[in-house]
Scaffold this active site. Structure first.
Site, mmCIF file in Angstrom:
data_model
loop_
_atom_site.group_PDB
_atom_site.id
_atom_site.type_symbol
_atom_site.label_atom_id
_atom_site.label_comp_id
_atom_site.label_asym_id
_atom_site.label_seq_id
_atom_site.Cartn_x
_atom_site.Cartn_y
_atom_site.Cartn_z
ATOM 1 N N ASP A 121 0.732 -1.287 0.053
ATOM 2 C CA ASP A 121 -0.058 -0.056 -0.010
ATOM 3 C C ASP A 121 0.808 1.216 -0.083
ATOM 4 O O ASP A 121 2.087 1.378 0.754
ATOM 5 C CB ASP A 121 -1.002 -0.131 1.244
ATOM 6 C CG ASP A 121 -2.049 0.980 1.084
ATOM 7 O OD1 ASP A 121 -2.262 1.630 0.047
ATOM 8 O OD2 ASP A 121 -2.715 1.387 2.247
ATOM 9 N N GLY A 175 0.119 5.220 -4.577
ATOM 10 C CA GLY A 175 -0.522 6.519 -4.774
ATOM 11 C C GLY A 175 0.314 7.844 -4.177
ATOM 12 O O GLY A 175 0.561 8.800 -4.851
ATOM 13 N N SER A 234 -7.281 -5.971 -5.449
ATOM 14 C CA SER A 234 -8.483 -6.397 -4.932
ATOM 15 C C SER A 234 -9.646 -6.250 -5.728
ATOM 16 O O SER A 234 -9.835 -5.666 -6.625
ATOM 17 C CB SER A 234 -8.779 -5.675 -3.593
ATOM 18 O OG SER A 234 -9.210 -4.289 -3.806
ATOM 19 N N GLU A 246 -12.206 -4.652 -4.849
ATOM 20 C CA GLU A 246 -12.758 -3.381 -4.721
ATOM 21 C C GLU A 246 -11.801 -2.435 -5.660
ATOM 22 O O GLU A 246 -12.244 -1.504 -6.082
ATOM 23 C CB GLU A 246 -12.565 -3.061 -3.337
ATOM 24 C CG GLU A 246 -13.849 -3.785 -2.377
ATOM 25 C CD GLU A 246 -13.295 -5.253 -2.103
ATOM 26 O OE1 GLU A 246 -12.280 -5.357 -1.882
ATOM 27 O OE2 GLU A 246 -14.453 -5.914 -1.859
ATOM 28 N N ASN A 247 -10.658 -2.948 -6.120
ATOM 29 C CA ASN A 247 -9.734 -2.102 -7.220
ATOM 30 C C ASN A 247 -10.514 -1.748 -8.429
ATOM 31 O O ASN A 247 -10.018 -0.894 -8.915
ATOM 32 C CB ASN A 247 -8.417 -2.753 -7.175
ATOM 33 C CG ASN A 247 -7.464 -2.639 -5.677
ATOM 34 O OD1 ASN A 247 -6.705 -3.115 -5.578
ATOM 35 N ND2 ASN A 247 -7.875 -1.435 -4.971
ATOM 36 N N ARG A 301 -11.464 1.805 -9.309
ATOM 37 C CA ARG A 301 -10.402 2.896 -9.681
ATOM 38 C C ARG A 301 -10.593 3.300 -11.229
ATOM 39 O O ARG A 301 -11.390 2.549 -12.023
ATOM 40 C CB ARG A 301 -8.936 2.374 -9.389
ATOM 41 C CG ARG A 301 -8.801 2.031 -7.921
ATOM 42 C CD ARG A 301 -7.434 1.728 -7.530
ATOM 43 N NE ARG A 301 -7.324 1.734 -6.332
ATOM 44 C CZ ARG A 301 -6.153 1.730 -5.661
ATOM 45 N NH1 ARG A 301 -4.993 2.159 -6.163
ATOM 46 N NH2 ARG A 301 -6.141 1.752 -4.032
HETATM 47 C C1 FPP Z 1 -2.294 0.216 -2.926
HETATM 48 O O1 FPP Z 1 -1.541 1.295 -3.213
HETATM 49 C C2 FPP Z 1 -1.647 -0.639 -4.240
HETATM 50 C C3 FPP Z 1 -2.287 -1.418 -5.102
HETATM 51 C C4 FPP Z 1 -3.821 -1.417 -5.441
HETATM 52 C C5 FPP Z 1 -1.599 -2.026 -6.269
HETATM 53 C C6 FPP Z 1 -0.177 -2.778 -5.750
HETATM 54 C C7 FPP Z 1 0.617 -2.970 -7.189
HETATM 55 C C8 FPP Z 1 1.830 -3.092 -7.186
HETATM 56 C C9 FPP Z 1 2.834 -2.983 -6.099
HETATM 57 C C10 FPP Z 1 2.318 -3.119 -8.313
HETATM 58 C C11 FPP Z 1 3.280 -4.367 -8.963
HETATM 59 C C12 FPP Z 1 2.266 -5.644 -8.817
HETATM 60 C C13 FPP Z 1 2.858 -6.952 -9.166
HETATM 61 C C14 FPP Z 1 2.340 -8.098 -8.417
HETATM 62 C C15 FPP Z 1 3.798 -7.127 -10.061
HETATM 63 P P1 FPP Z 1 -2.481 2.383 -3.441
HETATM 64 O O2 FPP Z 1 -2.539 2.701 -4.897
HETATM 65 O O3 FPP Z 1 -3.796 2.345 -3.031
HETATM 66 O O4 FPP Z 1 -1.802 3.614 -2.655
HETATM 67 P P2 FPP Z 1 -2.619 4.902 -2.046
HETATM 68 O O5 FPP Z 1 -3.171 4.259 -0.828
HETATM 69 O O6 FPP Z 1 -1.468 5.756 -1.425
HETATM 70 O O7 FPP Z 1 -3.277 5.418 -2.870
#
Ligand code: FPP
Length: 249
Positions: free
Chosen positions: A29, A32, A74, A76-77, A80
């Site tokens: 996490d 972003g 997820s 839920e994603n 986005r």
């Molecule tokens: C959550 O951070 C992250 C994700 C929903 C995506 C995770 C994906 C990766 C690490 C990319 C690579 C993955 C693989 C398996 C190659 P967020 O975007 O919700 O962060 P935020 O809370 O700061 O907005």
């Protein structure tokens, strides 16, 4: 504990190799926020997040961790924006193209937790190829949770159990937590010993709700793109200093 003054090597020396967590799960996490701090689009953060995936998979497999689960996308994603979802799927494909040979060389076996039928065709094809090419590997099991939601997983398990009861494959009286586990995506795998969530959020976000009954939780304010090898070492050292009683005394 504050480990800032210790080098990566000193941290590694603090790890007790005979008491490693068998299974580490990570809610990746903060991509972003990492990008936003740099006035960059969110997908820039996801790209850097992929670099940490590469690093942490390598570190965990070298340490001798048996199971590593990474929460990548997820159920839920899907809420986005389309360009972010497309970017994440491209990063997944890029990751497999870049890393499949190394996963094989390091004897890593890839499993997916979640329903990949909803992924775009190219992502699905690459994921299936990676599962096939690594299926005989006997080293670390790398679970990537993709289109994963724990509530969906539990409902799917309940449906599977009802079907097997109806078909006479199991008796309702025999149902127990062990049998239930065999209907989850993590079938035949031990529950996580250690769950790591970076980025300062203190919640589970529909992740492995059944499996984390006795898991040790480790939270950090560091954002996932900054979660380098030394952070994994710190989490393991802290884990080894916990007193796990599993309800006993
Ligand atoms: C959550 O951070 C992250 C994700 C929903 C995506 C995770 C994906 C990766 C690490 C990319 C690579 C993955 C693989 C398996 C190659 P967020 O975007 O919700 O962060 P935020 O809370 O700061 O907005």
């Amino acid at each position: 504990m504050n480990y800032d003054k210790l080098s990566e090597e000193e941290l590694l020396n603090l790890i007790n190799m005979s008491n490693l967590p068998n299974h580490i799960a990570i809610i990746m996490d903060g991509n972003g926020r990492w990008a936003k701090k740099r006035f960059m689009p969110r997908n820039f953060g996801h790209q850097e997040g992929m670099e940490r995936v590469i690093e942490i998979v390598e570190t965990a497999s070298q340490l001798g961790i048996k199971y590593l689960t990474l929460y990548a996308f997820s159920t839920e994603n899907w809420k986005r924006p389309k360009n972010e979802i497309d970017g994440l799927m491209k990063i997944l494909v890029l990751y497999i193209k870049r890393e499949l040979d190394k996963l094989c060389k390091n004897n890593v076996k890839l499993n997916i937790l979640g329903d990949i039928s909803a992924l775009p065709e190219l992502a699905r094809k690459e994921v299936k190829k990676a599962i096939k090419n690594t299926e005989d590997n006997s080293g670390m099991a790398l679970n990537i949770a993709l289109n994963y939601g724990s509530r969906d997983e539990i409902i799917l398990a309940v449906k599977g159990i009802i079907k097997d009861i109806e078909m006479g494959n199991i008796n309702i009286e025999d149902l127990n937590p062990g049998i239930f586990s065999n209907y989850l995506y993590t079938k035949n795998q031990p529950d996580p010993d250690l769950l790591i969530r970076p980025s300062g959020e203190l919640r589970l976000s529909n992740f492995m709700l059944y499996q984390v009954a006795y898991t040790e939780f480790w939270f950090s304010d560091v954002l996932w793109p900054d979660f380098k090898t030394r952070k994994l070492y710190e989490a393991i050292i802290d884990y080894q200093n916990r007193d796990r009683r599993f309800g006993g005394i």
